[in-house]
Motif scaffolding. Structure first.
Motif, PDB file in Angstrom:
ATOM      1  N   LEU A 105       0.826  -1.210   0.000  1.00  0.00           N
ATOM      2  CA  LEU A 105       0.000   0.000   0.000  1.00  0.00           C
ATOM      3  C   LEU A 105       0.859   1.258   0.000  1.00  0.00           C
ATOM      4  N   ILE A 106       1.930   1.214   0.796  1.00  0.00           N
ATOM      5  CA  ILE A 106       2.794   2.384   0.942  1.00  0.00           C
ATOM      6  C   ILE A 106       3.705   2.575  -0.262  1.00  0.00           C
ATOM      7  N   GLU A 107       4.375   1.502  -0.681  1.00  0.00           N
ATOM      8  CA  GLU A 107       5.429   1.627  -1.690  1.00  0.00           C
ATOM      9  C   GLU A 107       4.936   1.530  -3.132  1.00  0.00           C
ATOM     10  N   ALA A 126       2.053  -3.804  10.955  1.00  0.00           N
ATOM     11  CA  ALA A 126       2.149  -2.705   9.995  1.00  0.00           C
ATOM     12  C   ALA A 126       2.648  -1.406  10.600  1.00  0.00           C
ATOM     13  N   VAL A 127       2.580  -1.285  11.918  1.00  0.00           N
ATOM     14  CA  VAL A 127       2.951  -0.032  12.582  1.00  0.00           C
ATOM     15  C   VAL A 127       4.354   0.454  12.211  1.00  0.00           C
ATOM     16  N   PRO A 128       5.398  -0.383  12.267  1.00  0.00           N
ATOM     17  CA  PRO A 128       6.748   0.104  11.940  1.00  0.00           C
ATOM     18  C   PRO A 128       6.850   0.639  10.513  1.00  0.00           C
ATOM     19  N   LEU A 129       6.107   0.044   9.590  1.00  0.00           N
ATOM     20  CA  LEU A 129       6.154   0.483   8.193  1.00  0.00           C
ATOM     21  C   LEU A 129       5.532   1.861   8.028  1.00  0.00           C
ATOM     22  N   ALA A 130       4.395   2.077   8.672  1.00  0.00           N
ATOM     23  CA  ALA A 130       3.737   3.382   8.598  1.00  0.00           C
ATOM     24  C   ALA A 130       4.604   4.459   9.246  1.00  0.00           C
ATOM     25  N   GLU A 131       5.223   4.108  10.351  1.00  0.00           N
ATOM     26  CA  GLU A 131       6.091   5.065  11.046  1.00  0.00           C
ATOM     27  C   GLU A 131       7.308   5.427  10.192  1.00  0.00           C
ATOM     28  N   ALA A 133       7.641   5.179   6.915  1.00  0.00           N
ATOM     29  CA  ALA A 133       7.287   5.845   5.655  1.00  0.00           C
ATOM     30  C   ALA A 133       6.640   7.206   5.864  1.00  0.00           C
ATOM     31  N   GLY A 134       6.157   7.468   7.092  1.00  0.00           N
ATOM     32  CA  GLY A 134       5.459   8.721   7.336  1.00  0.00           C
ATOM     33  C   GLY A 134       4.095   8.738   6.658  1.00  0.00           C
ATOM     34  N   THR A 135       3.360   7.640   6.815  1.00  0.00           N
ATOM     35  CA  THR A 135       2.011   7.523   6.250  1.00  0.00           C
ATOM     36  C   THR A 135       0.994   7.481   7.381  1.00  0.00           C
ATOM     37  N   PRO A 136       0.012   8.378   7.391  1.00  0.00           N
ATOM     38  CA  PRO A 136      -1.017   8.335   8.439  1.00  0.00           C
ATOM     39  C   PRO A 136      -1.739   6.986   8.433  1.00  0.00           C
ATOM     40  N   PHE A 137      -1.858   6.390   9.598  1.00  0.00           N
ATOM     41  CA  PHE A 137      -2.419   5.041   9.732  1.00  0.00           C
ATOM     42  C   PHE A 137      -3.443   5.058  10.859  1.00  0.00           C
ATOM     43  N   ILE A 138      -4.703   4.778  10.520  1.00  0.00           N
ATOM     44  CA  ILE A 138      -5.780   4.739  11.510  1.00  0.00           C
ATOM     45  C   ILE A 138      -6.211   3.291  11.672  1.00  0.00           C
ATOM     46  N   SER A 139      -5.864   2.692  12.795  1.00  0.00           N
ATOM     47  CA  SER A 139      -6.162   1.285  13.043  1.00  0.00           C
ATOM     48  C   SER A 139      -7.599   1.094  13.532  1.00  0.00           C
ATOM     49  N   LEU A 140      -8.139  -0.098  13.258  1.00  0.00           N
ATOM     50  CA  LEU A 140      -9.483  -0.458  13.690  1.00  0.00           C
ATOM     51  C   LEU A 140      -9.443  -1.524  14.785  1.00  0.00           C
ATOM     52  N   ALA A 141      -8.277  -1.699  15.417  1.00  0.00           N
ATOM     53  CA  ALA A 141      -8.093  -2.728  16.443  1.00  0.00           C
ATOM     54  C   ALA A 141      -8.082  -2.116  17.840  1.00  0.00           C
ATOM     55  N   GLY A 142      -8.177  -3.002  18.857  1.00  0.00           N
ATOM     56  CA  GLY A 142      -8.490  -2.503  20.183  1.00  0.00           C
ATOM     57  C   GLY A 142      -7.388  -2.346  21.207  1.00  0.00           C
ATOM     58  N   ALA A 143      -6.280  -3.057  21.096  1.00  0.00           N
ATOM     59  CA  ALA A 143      -5.343  -3.122  22.211  1.00  0.00           C
ATOM     60  C   ALA A 143      -4.573  -1.825  22.458  1.00  0.00           C
ATOM     61  N   VAL A 144      -4.242  -1.614  23.714  1.00  0.00           N
ATOM     62  CA  VAL A 144      -3.515  -0.411  24.160  1.00  0.00           C
ATOM     63  C   VAL A 144      -2.175  -0.205  23.451  1.00  0.00           C
ATOM     64  N   PRO A 145      -1.351  -1.258  23.223  1.00  0.00           N
ATOM     65  CA  PRO A 145      -0.025  -1.033  22.621  1.00  0.00           C
ATOM     66  C   PRO A 145      -0.040  -0.351  21.254  1.00  0.00           C
ATOM     67  N   ILE A 146      -1.192  -0.318  20.590  1.00  0.00           N
ATOM     68  CA  ILE A 146      -1.268   0.351  19.294  1.00  0.00           C
ATOM     69  C   ILE A 146      -0.977   1.837  19.436  1.00  0.00           C
ATOM     70  N   ILE A 147      -1.427   2.414  20.538  1.00  0.00           N
ATOM     71  CA  ILE A 147      -1.254   3.865  20.725  1.00  0.00           C
ATOM     72  C   ILE A 147      -0.466   4.230  21.976  1.00  0.00           C
ATOM     73  N   GLU A 148      -0.034   3.232  22.737  1.00  0.00           N
ATOM     74  CA  GLU A 148       0.803   3.511  23.908  1.00  0.00           C
ATOM     75  C   GLU A 148       2.041   2.630  23.854  1.00  0.00           C
ATOM     76  N   PRO A 149       3.231   3.224  23.818  1.00  0.00           N
ATOM     77  CA  PRO A 149       3.452   4.673  23.782  1.00  0.00           C
ATOM     78  C   PRO A 149       2.957   5.289  22.473  1.00  0.00           C
ATOM     79  N   THR A 150       2.710   6.591  22.518  1.00  0.00           N
ATOM     80  CA  THR A 150       2.209   7.296  21.346  1.00  0.00           C
ATOM     81  C   THR A 150       3.198   7.174  20.193  1.00  0.00           C
ATOM     82  N   LYS A 151       2.651   6.881  19.025  1.00  0.00           N
ATOM     83  CA  LYS A 151       3.456   6.792  17.807  1.00  0.00           C
ATOM     84  C   LYS A 151       3.044   7.927  16.886  1.00  0.00           C
TER      85      LYS A 151
END
Length: 396
Positions: A105-107, A126-131, A133-151
């Motif tokens: 999707l990114i490349e 997918a998180v490391p790839l979005a980070e 590449a600098g691509t905004p990524f809005i996840s539809l999943a639930g766990a805390v580690p997706i946003i903590e620590p803030t990415k």
């Protein structure tokens, strides 16, 4: 040597100015053509979802929702004069596939934003790839580690597993219960929610008297539930999603347990009730307002949003709405609002606009993001629901 006359000098100057003007006009025309071409280029929304596989009951309504609203928005003229193009892949719940598709999707597809990631496992792949590449990524999943620590580039729409634990324990506390048995699956979401529940239980005076687990492919949990039956528990919490919680619910009644049973928001859909059958009677779980849109008070700020989404989805697909489709709706609308606010699809500007989202009323709640909060929901966004007569009801 011939001397240049005054008239000849003026003619030469005129020709020079005319040449410059022509070149300027040519450059302007080229720029206009480039701008026009860019305006005709679609805004590319990328997604990878678990449309098939064990999490299909999550991914299927998510994809349907994205397709429904991309079509509707395009029919209304698009965004910033540009049509939307949805580029989607089915990862079947496989983290390695999700990583491959995110990279594509990114490349290769060069999407402007990614709205997807059905499960915690596929999202985190997918998180490391979005980070990077600098691509905004809005996840539809639930766990805390997706946003903590803030990415920097990662956001999400569903309530977190920690919030689910807190909402459940507040209800346990209100029922004057203290001893809880925990049972959880082996998936990424299950493990994360179990860990979060263990962390916050003491704040609510909750003591765990049992801690059982089951595998992703297990089809019978009576052994674990029999142990729980003899543990002295006053209530049981199943931290999990997918098929497991429905099996737990059926086995729960089969071993003769009648204690209050709580499930996670990971099973907040009519599919869970169908799979569990009559055994689901009395089960409680935290969920978004979407599941009970028809019985929300008229003055509830979410009622117009969730009622409209529910009608459009059910009219189109002739099937029950689920909170998971709602997460996709919120993800897409947050992305579009950010693009509009940024005035372009410039990734850095879109990211900044997402981070400063305030007052967005969605299916999951009222979203107020910040540099330290890339979800923007608080505990009031959760409603405690109870299954009565095969339907969701609000716990007062």
């Amino acid at each position: 040597m011939k001397r240049t006359t005054h008239q000849e000098t003026r003619a030469m100057a005129f020709q020079h100015r005319a040449g410059r003007l022509a070149r300027g006009l040519a450059l302007a025309a080229t720029a206009l053509l480039a701008t026009a071409a860019q305006a005709q280029e679609p805004l590319r929304i990328g997604t990878f979802l678990s449309v098939t596989g064990p999490a299909a009951f999550l991914g299927d309504p998510e994809l349907k929702t994205l397709e429904l609203y991309v079509d509707r928005i395009n029919a209304e003229g698009g965004v910033l004069g540009r049509k939307l193009q949805l580029v989607s892949y089915d990862d079947s719940g496989d983290a390695e596939k999700a990583r491959t598709f995110a990279k594509r999707l990114i490349e290769q597809d060069k999407v402007d934003v990614i709205v997807g990631g059905t499960t915690t496992g596929t999202t985190m792949a997918a998180v490391p790839l979005a980070e990077q590449a600098g691509t905004p990524f809005i996840s539809l999943a639930g766990a805390v580690p997706i946003i903590e620590p803030t990415k920097k580039w990662v956001f999400k729409t569903p309530h977190t597993d920690r919030m689910a634990c807190e909402k459940i324990f507040a209800d346990v506390q209100a029922r004057k219960l203290t001893k809880v048995a925990l049972i959880s699956g082996s998936g990424g979401f299950d493990k994360s929610m179990r860990g979060e529940c263990l962390k916050v239980a003491s704040r609510y005076g909750v003591e765990f008297v049992a801690d059982e687990t089951y595998g992703a492919t297990d089809t019978d949990m009576t052994a674990q539930l029999t142990k729980i039956k003899g543990s002295g528990a006053q209530a049981v919490l199943n931290a999990g999603f997918g098929q497991g919680p429905a099996i737990v619910t059926r086995n729960y009644r089969q071993v003769g347990l009648s204690l209050p049973l709580y499930q996670s928001h990971g099973v907040a859909s009519h599919e869970y009730i169908k799979l569990s059958g009559p055994a689901a009677e009395g089960v409680r779980l935290p969920a978004a307002a979407l599941l009970v849109s028809e019985i929300l008070p008229a003055n509830d700020p979410q009622k117009p949003v969730v009622s409209s989404y529910r009608k459009q989805y059910e009219d189109k697909f002739k099937s029950d709405v689920s909170t998971f489709g709602g997460h996709a709706y919120d993800g897409l609308m947050l992305a579009i609002n950010a693009i509009k606010s940024a005035g372009s699809a410039d990734k850095a500007k879109v990211r900044d606009a997402l981070e400063t989202t305030k007052g967005y009323v969605g299916t999951g709640g009222v979203v107020n993001m910040s540099a330290n909060d890339h979800m923007g929901l608080d505990l009031t966004a959760f409603r405690m629901l109870e299954i009565r007569n095969g339907a969701w009801t609000l716990v007062k």
